[in-house]
Design a protein around this motif. Structure first.
Motif, PDB file in Angstrom:
ATOM      1  N   SER A 189     -15.025   0.943  14.432  1.00  0.00           N
ATOM      2  CA  SER A 189     -15.597   0.005  13.461  1.00  0.00           C
ATOM      3  C   SER A 189     -16.718   0.622  12.654  1.00  0.00           C
ATOM      4  O   SER A 189     -17.118   0.078  11.630  1.00  0.00           O
ATOM      5  N   THR A 190     -17.252   1.806  13.111  1.00  0.00           N
ATOM      6  CA  THR A 190     -18.358   2.418  12.386  1.00  0.00           C
ATOM      7  C   THR A 190     -17.896   3.357  11.292  1.00  0.00           C
ATOM      8  O   THR A 190     -18.718   3.974  10.630  1.00  0.00           O
ATOM      9  N   VAL A 191     -16.601   3.544  11.117  1.00  0.00           N
ATOM     10  CA  VAL A 191     -16.104   4.445  10.082  1.00  0.00           C
ATOM     11  C   VAL A 191     -16.298   3.775   8.720  1.00  0.00           C
ATOM     12  O   VAL A 191     -15.856   2.640   8.528  1.00  0.00           O
ATOM     13  N   PRO A 192     -16.940   4.427   7.784  1.00  0.00           N
ATOM     14  CA  PRO A 192     -17.129   3.807   6.462  1.00  0.00           C
ATOM     15  C   PRO A 192     -15.788   3.539   5.794  1.00  0.00           C
ATOM     16  O   PRO A 192     -14.836   4.315   5.898  1.00  0.00           O
ATOM     17  N   ALA A 193     -15.736   2.426   5.073  1.00  0.00           N
ATOM     18  CA  ALA A 193     -14.483   2.046   4.402  1.00  0.00           C
ATOM     19  C   ALA A 193     -14.110   3.068   3.334  1.00  0.00           C
ATOM     20  O   ALA A 193     -12.926   3.358   3.112  1.00  0.00           O
ATOM     21  N   ALA A 194     -15.125   3.623   2.640  1.00  0.00           N
ATOM     22  CA  ALA A 194     -14.829   4.609   1.603  1.00  0.00           C
ATOM     23  C   ALA A 194     -14.207   5.864   2.197  1.00  0.00           C
ATOM     24  O   ALA A 194     -13.314   6.487   1.601  1.00  0.00           O
ATOM     25  N   LEU A 195     -14.672   6.241   3.401  1.00  0.00           N
ATOM     26  CA  LEU A 195     -14.114   7.428   4.049  1.00  0.00           C
ATOM     27  C   LEU A 195     -12.675   7.166   4.478  1.00  0.00           C
ATOM     28  O   LEU A 195     -11.813   8.035   4.390  1.00  0.00           O
ATOM     29  N   VAL A 196     -12.396   5.958   4.950  1.00  0.00           N
ATOM     30  CA  VAL A 196     -11.023   5.617   5.336  1.00  0.00           C
ATOM     31  C   VAL A 196     -10.115   5.651   4.117  1.00  0.00           C
ATOM     32  O   VAL A 196      -8.986   6.151   4.164  1.00  0.00           O
ATOM     33  N   GLU A 197     -10.617   5.123   2.998  1.00  0.00           N
ATOM     34  CA  GLU A 197      -9.805   5.124   1.768  1.00  0.00           C
ATOM     35  C   GLU A 197      -9.527   6.545   1.314  1.00  0.00           C
ATOM     36  O   GLU A 197      -8.420   6.873   0.865  1.00  0.00           O
ATOM     37  N   HIS A 198     -10.525   7.417   1.436  1.00  0.00           N
ATOM     38  CA  HIS A 198     -10.330   8.814   1.066  1.00  0.00           C
ATOM     39  C   HIS A 198      -9.311   9.481   2.000  1.00  0.00           C
ATOM     40  O   HIS A 198      -8.470  10.286   1.574  1.00  0.00           O
ATOM     41  N   ALA A 199      -9.379   9.123   3.284  1.00  0.00           N
ATOM     42  CA  ALA A 199      -8.432   9.697   4.245  1.00  0.00           C
ATOM     43  C   ALA A 199      -7.007   9.239   3.937  1.00  0.00           C
ATOM     44  O   ALA A 199      -6.047   9.994   4.125  1.00  0.00           O
ATOM     45  N   ARG A 200      -6.858   7.992   3.465  1.00  0.00           N
ATOM     46  CA  ARG A 200      -5.517   7.513   3.102  1.00  0.00           C
ATOM     47  C   ARG A 200      -4.939   8.355   1.953  1.00  0.00           C
ATOM     48  O   ARG A 200      -3.760   8.681   1.939  1.00  0.00           O
ATOM     49  N   LYS A 201      -5.769   8.683   0.980  1.00  0.00           N
ATOM     50  CA  LYS A 201      -5.294   9.498  -0.135  1.00  0.00           C
ATOM     51  C   LYS A 201      -4.891  10.893   0.348  1.00  0.00           C
ATOM     52  O   LYS A 201      -3.885  11.458  -0.096  1.00  0.00           O
ATOM     53  N   VAL A 202      -5.703  11.451   1.267  1.00  0.00           N
ATOM     54  CA  VAL A 202      -5.378  12.776   1.800  1.00  0.00           C
ATOM     55  C   VAL A 202      -4.073  12.720   2.580  1.00  0.00           C
ATOM     56  O   VAL A 202      -3.204  13.607   2.475  1.00  0.00           O
ATOM     57  N   ALA A 203      -3.888  11.664   3.385  1.00  0.00           N
ATOM     58  CA  ALA A 203      -2.665  11.537   4.180  1.00  0.00           C
ATOM     59  C   ALA A 203      -1.446  11.349   3.284  1.00  0.00           C
ATOM     60  O   ALA A 203      -0.374  11.913   3.530  1.00  0.00           O
ATOM     61  N   ALA A 204      -1.637  10.526   2.210  1.00  0.00           N
ATOM     62  CA  ALA A 204      -0.513  10.310   1.293  1.00  0.00           C
ATOM     63  C   ALA A 204      -0.148  11.600   0.572  1.00  0.00           C
ATOM     64  O   ALA A 204       1.034  11.918   0.356  1.00  0.00           O
ATOM     65  N   GLU A 205      -1.130  12.366   0.186  1.00  0.00           N
ATOM     66  CA  GLU A 205      -0.867  13.646  -0.496  1.00  0.00           C
ATOM     67  C   GLU A 205      -0.163  14.627   0.460  1.00  0.00           C
ATOM     68  O   GLU A 205       0.731  15.365   0.061  1.00  0.00           O
ATOM     69  N   HIS A 206      -0.564  14.601   1.752  1.00  0.00           N
ATOM     70  CA  HIS A 206       0.061  15.503   2.738  1.00  0.00           C
ATOM     71  C   HIS A 206       1.523  15.098   2.965  1.00  0.00           C
ATOM     72  O   HIS A 206       2.399  15.959   3.072  1.00  0.00           O
ATOM     73  N   ARG A 207       1.790  13.797   3.070  1.00  0.00           N
ATOM     74  CA  ARG A 207       3.156  13.340   3.282  1.00  0.00           C
ATOM     75  C   ARG A 207       4.030  13.683   2.075  1.00  0.00           C
ATOM     76  O   ARG A 207       5.189  14.093   2.232  1.00  0.00           O
ATOM     77  N   ALA A 208       3.480  13.517   0.849  1.00  0.00           N
ATOM     78  CA  ALA A 208       4.267  13.826  -0.346  1.00  0.00           C
ATOM     79  C   ALA A 208       4.549  15.319  -0.456  1.00  0.00           C
ATOM     80  O   ALA A 208       5.584  15.738  -0.987  1.00  0.00           O
ATOM     81  N   ARG A 209       3.653  16.148   0.098  1.00  0.00           N
ATOM     82  CA  ARG A 209       3.834  17.594  -0.031  1.00  0.00           C
ATOM     83  C   ARG A 209       4.701  18.168   1.080  1.00  0.00           C
ATOM     84  O   ARG A 209       5.512  19.062   0.843  1.00  0.00           O
ATOM     85  N   THR A 210       4.529  17.635   2.305  1.00  0.00           N
ATOM     86  CA  THR A 210       5.251  18.216   3.443  1.00  0.00           C
ATOM     87  C   THR A 210       6.399  17.342   3.936  1.00  0.00           C
ATOM     88  O   THR A 210       7.295  17.821   4.642  1.00  0.00           O
ATOM     89  N   GLY A 211       6.352  16.063   3.595  1.00  0.00           N
ATOM     90  CA  GLY A 211       7.384  15.146   4.046  1.00  0.00           C
ATOM     91  C   GLY A 211       7.160  14.618   5.446  1.00  0.00           C
ATOM     92  O   GLY A 211       8.016  13.903   5.994  1.00  0.00           O
ATOM     93  N   SER A 212       6.046  14.933   6.080  1.00  0.00           N
ATOM     94  CA  SER A 212       5.745  14.464   7.423  1.00  0.00           C
ATOM     95  C   SER A 212       4.340  13.890   7.438  1.00  0.00           C
ATOM     96  O   SER A 212       3.489  14.294   6.645  1.00  0.00           O
TER      97      SER A 212
END
Length: 224
Positions: free
Chosen positions: A175-198
Motif C-alpha cells: 500500500s506504500t507504493v506511490p501510484a505514479a510509480l505503479v503507473e510508470h511500471a505499467r508502461k514499462v511492463a507494457a513496453e516489455h510485453r510488446a517488445r518480447t511478447g512475454s
C-alpha cells in the motif's frame, strides 16, 4: 377691458441714446481720417460688434484674459472716438497716427472677432481649472504563483548488494507504493510485453525501475 399700459424703460432709452452718440462719433472720426462713404458707417458697427462679442464671452464663459483684452481694445476705440470729437483733435487736419489707427482697425477687429469665436475656454491660461488630484493608480496585478505538480518521489536506488551475503530488508507493504510509480511500471511492463511478447519478470522490472527488490515485488504484485 383695461388697456395694457406701456412702460418706458429708462435704462433702455439711455442705452439707445448713448449708442447713437457713440455711433455718430465713430463715424465722424473715421470720416475725418479719410474713410468716406459707406466705410465711415462701417467703422462704428465694427467697434460696437467687437465690444458686444467680448462682453458676451465674459458673461457666458466667465473672466478670461482673451475676452478682457479685446473688450478693453474695443472700449478704448469707442471711448477714444468720443473724446477725440470733443475738440481735442483737429479733425480738419488729423494726425498721422490717427489715420494709421483707423486704417488698421479692420484687420485688428477681424483678428479679435475670430479669436473670440473660435478659441475655447479650456485653452485660456487664466481660467484653466485647477488640476484635480491625481487619480490613484490601479494596484499592479501581482502574479499568482502556479504550483507545479511535484514529480513522484522514486525510491533511492538500492546499494550494490554483497553477493556472498544477500541481505534483504523487510518488504514494505504494497500500500506504500506511490501510484505514479505503479503507473510508470505499467508502461514499462507494457513496453516489455510488446517488445518480447512475454510478461516482464520481477528482476527485469527492478532493473528498469532502479528500485529495491522488495519494492519491485510490491509493484509486480499490483501489476498482476
Amino acid at each position: 377691458m383695461a388697456r395694457p399700459t406701456v412702460r418706458v424703460d429708462a435704462v433702455l432709452v439711455q442705452a439707445v441714446i448713448a449708442g447713437a452718440l457713440s455711433f455718430a462719433h465713430l463715424h465722424d472720426l473715421a470720416s475725418a481720417a479719410g474713410q468716406d462713404g459707406w466705410k465711415a458707417w462701417a467703422y462704428p458697427i465694427s467697434v460696437d460688434l467687437l465690444l458686444v462679442a467680448a462682453w458676451r464671452r465674459l458673461r457666458n464663459d466667465g473672466p478670461s484674459r482673451l475676452a478682457w483684452c479685446w473688450f478693453v481694445v474695443a472700449l478704448i476705440a469707442s471711448l477714444g472716438a468720443n473724446v477725440a470729437t470733443a475738440g481735442f483733435l483737429d479733425l480738419q487736419h488729423p494726425p498721422g497716427w490717427l489715420r494709421f489707427g483707423v486704417a488698421g482697425w479692420p484687420a485688428l477687429a477681424f483678428l479679435g472677432g475670430t479669436l473670440l469665436a473660435h478659441t475655447t475656454q479650456a485653452t485660456d491660461p487664466v481660467d484653466a481649472p485647477a488640476p484635480d488630484q491625481p487619480a490613484p493608480e490601479a494596484p499592479a496585478c501581482e502574479p499568482v504563483p502556479i504550483e507545479e505538480p511535484s514529480a513522484p518521489a522514486l525510491a533511492p536506488a538500492a546499494a550494490p548488494e554483497d553477493e556472498d551475503v544477500p541481505a534483504r530488508p523487510v518488504a514494505e507493504p504494497a500500500s506504500t507504493v506511490p501510484a505514479a510509480l505503479v503507473e510508470h511500471a505499467r508502461k514499462v511492463a507494457a513496453e516489455h510485453r510488446a517488445r518480447t511478447g512475454s510478461p516482464i519478470d520481477t528482476d527485469t522490472l527492478r532493473t528498469r525501475l532502479g528500485v529495491p527488490l522488495q519494492l519491485a515485488d510490491a509493484i509486480a504484485a499490483q501489476l498482476t
